[in-house]
Motif scaffolding. Structure first.
Motif, PDB file in Angstrom:
ATOM      1  N   CYS A  88      60.426 -15.865  33.156  1.00 56.77           N
ATOM      2  CA  CYS A  88      61.204 -15.239  34.225  1.00 56.77           C
ATOM      3  C   CYS A  88      61.486 -13.787  33.871  1.00 56.77           C
ATOM      4  CB  CYS A  88      62.520 -15.988  34.429  1.00 56.77           C
ATOM      5  SG  CYS A  88      63.500 -15.224  35.741  1.00 56.77           S
ATOM      6  N   GLY A  90      63.251 -11.964  36.304  1.00 54.39           N
ATOM      7  CA  GLY A  90      64.251 -11.594  37.309  1.00 54.39           C
ATOM      8  C   GLY A  90      65.321 -10.737  36.640  1.00 54.39           C
ATOM      9  N   THR A  91      66.254 -10.255  37.418  1.00 51.31           N
ATOM     10  CA  THR A  91      67.226  -9.276  36.892  1.00 51.31           C
ATOM     11  C   THR A  91      67.960  -9.768  35.646  1.00 51.31           C
ATOM     12  OG1 THR A  91      67.511  -8.525  39.146  1.00 51.31           O
ATOM     13  CG2 THR A  91      69.150  -7.786  37.559  1.00 51.31           C
ATOM     14  N   ALA A  92      68.539 -10.973  35.727  1.00 48.35           N
ATOM     15  CA  ALA A  92      69.322 -11.470  34.584  1.00 48.35           C
ATOM     16  C   ALA A  92      68.457 -11.617  33.343  1.00 48.35           C
ATOM     17  CB  ALA A  92      69.968 -12.811  34.946  1.00 48.35           C
ATOM     18  N   CYS A  93      67.258 -12.149  33.521  1.00 42.48           N
ATOM     19  CA  CYS A  93      66.368 -12.346  32.373  1.00 42.48           C
ATOM     20  C   CYS A  93      65.845 -11.008  31.866  1.00 42.48           C
ATOM     21  CB  CYS A  93      65.214 -13.269  32.753  1.00 42.48           C
ATOM     22  SG  CYS A  93      65.772 -14.966  33.036  1.00 42.48           S
ATOM     23  N   CYS A 129      63.263 -15.059  38.898  1.00 46.92           N
ATOM     24  CA  CYS A 129      64.430 -15.921  39.030  1.00 46.92           C
ATOM     25  C   CYS A 129      64.067 -17.385  39.263  1.00 46.92           C
ATOM     26  CB  CYS A 129      65.423 -15.468  40.082  1.00 46.92           C
ATOM     27  SG  CYS A 129      67.012 -16.309  39.794  1.00 46.92           S
ATOM     28  N   LEU A 130      64.435 -18.171  38.286  1.00 43.06           N
ATOM     29  CA  LEU A 130      64.195 -19.611  38.339  1.00 43.06           C
ATOM     30  C   LEU A 130      65.484 -20.346  38.678  1.00 43.06           C
ATOM     31  CD1 LEU A 130      62.037 -19.527  35.142  1.00 43.06           C
ATOM     32  CD2 LEU A 130      61.211 -20.391  37.331  1.00 43.06           C
ATOM     33  N   GLY A 131      66.529 -19.597  39.011  1.00 42.07           N
ATOM     34  CA  GLY A 131      67.798 -20.225  39.375  1.00 42.07           C
ATOM     35  C   GLY A 131      68.598 -20.692  38.168  1.00 42.07           C
ATOM     36  N   SER A 132      68.237 -20.239  36.985  1.00 46.85           N
ATOM     37  CA  SER A 132      68.972 -20.628  35.773  1.00 46.85           C
ATOM     38  C   SER A 132      69.440 -19.381  35.036  1.00 46.85           C
ATOM     39  CB  SER A 132      68.075 -21.452  34.840  1.00 46.85           C
ATOM     40  OG  SER A 132      67.537 -22.544  35.522  1.00 46.85           O
ATOM     41  N   CYS A 133      69.958 -18.427  35.796  1.00 52.14           N
ATOM     42  CA  CYS A 133      70.293 -17.115  35.222  1.00 52.14           C
ATOM     43  C   CYS A 133      71.286 -17.226  34.056  1.00 52.14           C
ATOM     44  CB  CYS A 133      70.861 -16.196  36.292  1.00 52.14           C
ATOM     45  SG  CYS A 133      69.811 -16.068  37.737  1.00 52.14           S
ATOM     46  N   VAL A 138      64.844 -16.945  30.422  1.00 51.09           N
ATOM     47  CA  VAL A 138      64.348 -18.309  30.623  1.00 51.09           C
ATOM     48  C   VAL A 138      62.819 -18.337  30.689  1.00 51.09           C
ATOM     49  CG1 VAL A 138      64.362 -20.264  32.226  1.00 51.09           C
ATOM     50  CG2 VAL A 138      66.424 -18.916  31.904  1.00 51.09           C
TER      51      VAL A 138
HETATM   52  S1  FES Z   1      66.762 -14.074  36.635  1.00 47.47           S
HETATM   53 FE1  FES Z   1      65.783 -15.445  35.319  1.00 47.47          FE
HETATM   54  S2  FES Z   1      66.618 -17.348  35.926  1.00 47.47           S
HETATM   55 FE2  FES Z   1      67.504 -15.965  37.286  1.00 47.47          FE
END
Ligand code: FES
Length: 162
Positions: A88, A90-93, A129-133, A138
């Motif tokens: 992932c 996504g932003t958090a990752c 984003c896998l929904g596990s931010c 992740v």
């Molecule tokens: S950004 Fe990686 S799980 Fe949401």
């Protein structure tokens, strides 16, 4: 070398399970998507021979079959690895170091994200984003979600894969 292997594999595909699926759906409207899904389940991906076979079997133009197969992300036209590794970004990752994991895996496997190793062991993908931010960063290895990863641990997990 890789292309030769694929051609040999495709030439030796057993179409009989696909014939059964085509037979089951032949007279049904909207058969293309379920037949493609079942074909992918049988062969792991949708090589040209399979698409041609479906086109002939369902009497649907090949261009239409390709249109559907390329439109939906669920269909794979290239042979995939035995394992799928999704990192992932996504932003958090991303803010927690996903980029370093991607770089480490690309370097170790000798492929870029989106590619498959020449021995068809691993397909590496980047997702957003896998929904596990809360577990960032992740990685999903096949169906197993692994959180709070660092590059070294990710490399270790990949080496453990058969
Ligand atoms: S950004 Fe990686 S799980 Fe949401």
């Amino acid at each position: 070398m890789v292309a030769e292997t694929q051609i040999v594999d495709e030439e030796t595909l057993d179409m009989s399970p696909l014939d059964e699926v085509i037979e089951q759906y032949r007279s049904q409207p909207g058969a293309v998507i379920p037949v493609l899904q079942k074909a992918q389940h049988i062969y792991g991906y949708l090589p040209p021979e399979v698409l041609q076979h479906i086109s002939r079997g369902l009497r649907v133009p090949l261009s239409q079959i390709y249109g559907v197969a390329t439109f939906y992300a669920q269909f794979y036209l290239q042979r995939r690895g035995r394992h799928t590794v999704r990192v992932c970004d996504g932003t958090a990752c991303h803010v927690r170091g996903a980029g370093k994991i991607i770089t480490a895996l690309e370097r170790d496997l000798g492929i870029a994200a989106g590619e498959t190793t020449p021995d068809y062991r691993i397909t590496l993908e980047v997702v957003y984003c896998l929904g596990s931010c809360g577990l960032a960063p992740v990685v999903v290895i096949d169906d197993q979600v692994v959180g709070r990863l660092v590059p070294e641990k990710a490399l270790e997990l990949l080496r453990e894969l058969p």
